[in-house]
Structures are given as C-alpha cells and as structure tokens.
Design an enzyme around this catalytic site. Structure first.
Site, PDB file in Angstrom:
ATOM      1  N   GLU A   1      -0.205   6.903  16.997  1.00  0.00           N
ATOM      2  CA  GLU A   1       1.283   6.385  17.209  1.00  0.00           C
ATOM      3  C   GLU A   1       2.232   7.414  17.657  1.00  0.00           C
ATOM      4  O   GLU A   1       2.318   8.587  17.478  1.00  0.00           O
ATOM      5  CB  GLU A   1       1.621   6.026  15.666  1.00  0.00           C
TER       6      GLU A   1
ATOM      7  N   LYS B   1       0.829  -1.129  -0.096  1.00  0.00           N
ATOM      8  CA  LYS B   1      -0.065   0.011  -0.034  1.00  0.00           C
ATOM      9  C   LYS B   1       0.861   1.268  -0.036  1.00  0.00           C
ATOM     10  O   LYS B   1       1.964   1.094   0.526  1.00  0.00           O
ATOM     11  CB  LYS B   1      -0.975   0.105   1.319  1.00  0.00           C
TER      12      LYS B   1
ATOM     13  N   HIS C   1      -5.548   0.888   6.550  1.00  0.00           N
ATOM     14  CA  HIS C   1      -5.689   0.134   7.721  1.00  0.00           C
ATOM     15  C   HIS C   1      -7.239   0.199   8.516  1.00  0.00           C
ATOM     16  O   HIS C   1      -7.669  -0.692   8.926  1.00  0.00           O
ATOM     17  CB  HIS C   1      -4.590   0.193   8.577  1.00  0.00           C
TER      18      HIS C   1
ATOM     19  N   LYS D   1      -2.776  -9.418  11.219  1.00  0.00           N
ATOM     20  CA  LYS D   1      -2.701  -9.152  12.707  1.00  0.00           C
ATOM     21  C   LYS D   1      -3.423 -10.177  13.516  1.00  0.00           C
ATOM     22  O   LYS D   1      -4.736 -10.183  13.149  1.00  0.00           O
ATOM     23  CB  LYS D   1      -2.758  -8.021  13.309  1.00  0.00           C
TER      24      LYS D   1
ATOM     25  N   HIS E   1      -1.187  -5.017   5.987  1.00  0.00           N
ATOM     26  CA  HIS E   1      -0.729  -5.932   7.201  1.00  0.00           C
ATOM     27  C   HIS E   1      -1.606  -6.134   8.213  1.00  0.00           C
ATOM     28  O   HIS E   1      -1.398  -7.003   9.120  1.00  0.00           O
ATOM     29  CB  HIS E   1       0.889  -5.572   7.468  1.00  0.00           C
TER      30      HIS E   1
HETATM   31  C1  BG6 Z   1       2.525   1.171   8.022  1.00  0.00           C
HETATM   32  C2  BG6 Z   1       2.571   2.811   7.910  1.00  0.00           C
HETATM   33  O1  BG6 Z   1       1.549   0.766   6.831  1.00  0.00           O
HETATM   34  O2  BG6 Z   1       1.881   1.077   9.274  1.00  0.00           O
HETATM   35  C3  BG6 Z   1       3.119   3.304   8.894  1.00  0.00           C
HETATM   36  O3  BG6 Z   1       2.959   3.053   6.480  1.00  0.00           O
HETATM   37  C4  BG6 Z   1       2.865   2.794  10.286  1.00  0.00           C
HETATM   38  O4  BG6 Z   1       3.155   4.855   8.828  1.00  0.00           O
HETATM   39  C5  BG6 Z   1       2.590   1.449  10.327  1.00  0.00           C
HETATM   40  O5  BG6 Z   1       3.326   3.281  11.103  1.00  0.00           O
HETATM   41  C6  BG6 Z   1       1.783   1.028  11.608  1.00  0.00           C
HETATM   42  O6  BG6 Z   1       1.967  -0.308  11.752  1.00  0.00           O
HETATM   43  P1  BG6 Z   1       1.939  -1.197  12.972  1.00  0.00           P
HETATM   44  O7  BG6 Z   1       1.654  -2.511  12.601  1.00  0.00           O
HETATM   45  O8  BG6 Z   1       3.392  -0.912  13.568  1.00  0.00           O
HETATM   46  O9  BG6 Z   1       0.972  -0.612  13.878  1.00  0.00           O
END
Ligand code: BG6
Length: 494
Positions: A228, A160, A252, A194, A190
């Site tokens: 985040e 993505k 996501h 999870k 991804h």
């Molecule tokens: C990624 C984004 O797809 O997902 C990032 O490009 C983000 O910006 C990340 O930090 C978050 O993934 P996870 O699994 O660490 O929450």
C-alpha cells in the site's frame, strides 16, 4: 444464499426485507469512506429494501443533529462515493437518515430513535447493527445491546480485527454469543466482498482448464502481495494497537489464501465455503518467526500519536506452508506494508518449469527461462494474465515472452459491480453469510499466529516509497517477488 437460479451449485441474492440499520461509529473514518457512500450506491442502484432507515450513532461529544448528520453523509458521498450525491438520488436517501448519540451507559436517545423509526416503518422490520468502532469498544457496546434489548432479534456486523490473539478472540466470541445467536453474527472482512476476489472462485471452479494444474505437482510457489502506498494516515491510535500483521495478514491475506488453496466446495453456499476455508486453515503450518520479516517505515515513530520508541510493524513478509496432499512443499509467500512504492493486490502462481529442456536460456530473447505465471490483479483495473513463451517471428526458433490477458473493464460493465463493502452490506441485509468469516476459522488463524506473537522479529527499517526491507527479498530467494514489474511493465502488460 437462497437459490433461485438455474445451476445446482449457484445461488442468487434475494432482495432485502425492510430494514433498520444502526451504525455505531457513524461519524468515523470507515463509515465516512466506505459504509455511507456504499449504502448510497446501493440505494441509487435500487438494491436497498423497499422501506429502510439508517440511524447513525456515536459518542455524544460532537454528536450532530439529524440535519448535521445528513450534511456529513452528503459530504462523505461527494468525497468518497463513486458518483456525487446529485442526480435525484440524494433527497430520498437523506429522508431515511437520522442520528442518535449513545454510550454504553446512556443509550436512551438511541432507544428512542429506534422506536420512532420502527413505528414509522411499520410492519415487519429487520434490525441490522454495524459496529464500525475501534476494537476496544466492541464489548461494552455489545453488552449494552444485550441489556437494553436493542440486540434482540437483530443481526450484528462486526469489523476486524477480531481479537488480538487466540484468548481475546475466544473471549470476544463468548461476549457476542451471550447476546446474539451465531447465525445473526456477521464478522466482516471486506476483501471477501471484492468482485475480483470472488472471481478467484469462479476462475478455479467454473473452468475445467485450471483446476487440474492447481496443485503441488504443477505450481512452484504462490505469492499474495498487497503493498500500500498510503501510510497510517492519522490512524495512529488504531495502528499502534494493531500493526500490519493483525491489520492485514491474519485477516485479509489469510482469507485470500483460503480462497486460493481450498478444495472445491460442494455448493457455493455459506456452509460449504466455510467448511473448505477452515480445512485449509487447519492444514496450515503455524507462522514461523524465522520465516517472517517485519519492517517499520522510516518516519513512523514521528507520526502524530505514535510512541517515539514504537516497535509496531508497518510491513510483513512471511512464508506459509499448507500440509495437505494438494499443497505439500509449495511456499505461499505473503507480503504487505504501508508507505510502499505502489498500491496493489496481486496474486501470482508460478508454475514449475517444463520438464524437458528443449529450450534453454540461450533460446530466449530475454536470456532467461521465465516460468509460466498466472497473475490475478485484484485492484482496479482488475485483470487476469497468463504468461507464456511463444516463438518470435523469424527464420530461427527463439522464444519471446507473451501473454493471455483478461481485463474486467474491457469485458464486463463495471457499473454492475459492487465494491467490497457494498456487496457485504447487501449480503448482511439479505442474511447471507457466505462471504463473512467464521469464529472457528478466525480462532484457528490466531492459534497459528501464536509463535509469531510470542517471538516477533525486530522490525527492520525501510524507506518510504520503497518495496520494504531487503530481508524480504532474501526471505524468498531464489524466488523473486513478482512486483515491481520491470520498468515499462512486463511484455504482456498492455
Ligand atoms: C483495512 C485496513 O482493513 O484494509 C487498512 O485496516 C487497509 O489498513 C485497508 O488500508 C485496505 O483495503 P483496500 O480495500 O483499500 O485494499
């Protein structure tokens, strides 16, 4: 998914056939943090095919040789893997690694490496090509895969964001389909890999208890909150093109919403799950710029590589509504941002208050009539909690906050779990599309995004380490964001 199990709707994953993996962007950030440590974990867990090779590829500028690549992979595993590269697993894994540079116009070194590897492996070998490169490099690589024959019969995993609006997503789908049949394309998100996200499906559809209250008659609002702590961490080039909405929301967060809101699929297979997710997306109202707050953390424009006058958003909060009988009138409140106070993946379903007012605020020790909430914490340590009120011990009837808690770590052996990328790499090797996103769904999400992309609000500044601009609190009032928890945690958070 191939069904080998017992339940009629349940599927179990077969072992992957012999495989040649080609990773474009193999020295980049994603490969280093997730893909290479993930493949190593699969190998250590005995989940790689009996015979495989991994060829890393990238631009010739600082292309490593095979030994250099192996050292790079080992360092990545040691820094980002769950366990180090020791314990006897490294040598056999390293023997399967090679590197070959390629550009869209100079692919010969890669073609040679692929021929060598396939001859070495012998027999019937599947080819899996992973594009872990910036989106503006997708098309040229795909065209090269077509013109050189590298893509013939191969599966393609593509990262993505898939396009940056409806027109570009459609154009990209057209380019992919000129080389790969649809059933060989794996569009990865991804989050869907999870464990805790898949557990939403298990929780909803594997239990009789909750599904009957999973609707507008019982649920007041739903929150999907993914703050985040990290900032853009040297990813300015990517982020300036992308921003938080395209990076996190249209991908996501909307896919999480699809899992939360879908009707029961007839089976847990790719076709049924995709059909139900797409129905949710069809029923979603378009994104309303007047119900969207964008933010930009103070200091963003001083990050190396960011334009001094950049208006790219690093924070989004928005309200979505689903126009179908199950969800009519229930706001879905979504929030995500960089450089916030915590890193969390928290989904909260807040229930409508009890219809009969036997107990008012004065009967509650907290002085508030808190509604029941069902809280999925998807980040490690993952948990599910249900908050309710119970009688506090004593001679009168006063209510106190209480909870039922499920903690993954206490209940299951965490070592058996796969991280998002591990699960999805394994699924792509076995040819299982179930947890991948589909062209139709992605295009619909871009279509819904059009009003916001055409008329984005001005991003409001927010302090790093905060919970974003105050406008995001006003957006959902009188509701409140479930996060942050009150100091010391909520009573049920042990
Ligand atoms: C990624 C984004 O797809 O997902 C990032 O490009 C983000 O910006 C990340 O930090 C978050 O993934 P996870 O699994 O660490 O929450």
């Amino acid at each position: 998914m191939t069904t080998t199990g017992t339940g009629p709707g349940v599927a179990h994953s077969p072992a992957p056939q012999d495989q040649l993996l080609i990773i474009f962007g193999a020295t980049g950030d994603l490969a280093q943090r997730k893909l290479l440590p993930g493949l190593f974990h699969l190998a250590a867990a005995g989940m790689m095919p009996a015979r495989y090779r991994i060829i890393g590829s990238g631009l010739p500028d600082d292309a490593p040789d095979t030994d250099g690549f192996r050292a790079h992979v080992r360092a990545a595993i040691d820094e980002y893997g769950r366990a180090g590269s020791g314990a006897g697993n490294w040598e056999p894994f390293a023997a399967n690694l090679d590197f070959a540079p390629a550009t869209p116009t100079e692919p010969q070194a890669l073609l040679d490496a692929v021929n060598r590897a396939e001859q070495d492996l012998g027999g019937k070998v599947q080819r899996l090509i992973y594009l872990a490169v910036p989106p503006d490099a997708f098309v040229a690589i795909v065209q090269m895969l077509g013109s050189t024959g590298l893509g013939a019969g191969a599966k393609l995993v593509i990262e993505k964001p898939f396009g940056h609006d409806l027109a570009s997503a459609k154009a990209l789908n057209g380019e992919l389909r000129a080389v790969f049949e649809e059933d060989r394309i794996y569009r990865i998100d991804h989050f869907l890999g999870k464990e805790a996200v898949q557990n939403i499906l298990a929780f909803r559809f594997g239990n009789g208890l909750f599904e009957s209250v999973w609707n507008a008659d019982h649920i007041d609002h739903v929150q999907i909150d993914v703050p985040e702590r990290l900032n853009i961490e040297g990813r300015a080039e990517f982020y300036e093109q992308t921003g938080a909405y395209r990076d996190m929301v249209v991908t996501h967060l909307f896919h999480l919403l699809g899992f939360l809101a879908m009707e029961a699929p007839t089976r847990l297979d790719a076709a049924s799950l995709h059909e139900q997710a797409e129905r949710v997306f069809q029923a979603l109202n378009p994104v309303d710029p007047d119900r969207t707050i964008l933010g930009q953390y103070v200091g963003y424009t001083a990050e190396p590589g960011v334009a001094a006058d950049s208006t790219v958003e690093t924070f989004v909060a928005l309200i979505m509504e689903i126009d179908n009988p199950r969800w009519a009138g229930v706001p879905f409140q979504l929030r995500t941002g960089k450089a916030m106070a915590q890193s969390r993946h928290t989904i909260t379903l807040t229930f409508i208050k009890a219809p009969q007012h036997l107990f008012g605020p004065a009967d509650c020790t907290s002085g508030q009539e808190t509604p029941n909430e069902l809280i999925f914490e998807l980040s490690d340590p993952a948990s599910i909690s249900i908050s309710f009120r119970a009688k506090a011990p004593g001679a009168d009837i006063r209510l106190d906050d209480a909870s039922l808690n499920f903690h993954y770590a206490d209940s299951f052996t965490a070592a058996h779990g796969l991280l998002g990328y591990e699960r999805l790499l394994h699924d792509a090797m076995t040819g299982d599309h179930t947890l991948f996103t589909q062209a139709g769904g992605i295009e619909r999400l871009w279509e819904l995004s059009a009003p916001l992309l055409a008329r984005p609000p001005v991003p409001l500044p927010y302090r790093q380490g905060s919970w974003g601009p105050a406008g995001a609190d006003r957006l959902i009032a009188p509701a409140r964001w479930h996060l942050p928890e009150p100091r010391g945690g909520r009573p049920w958070q042990s």
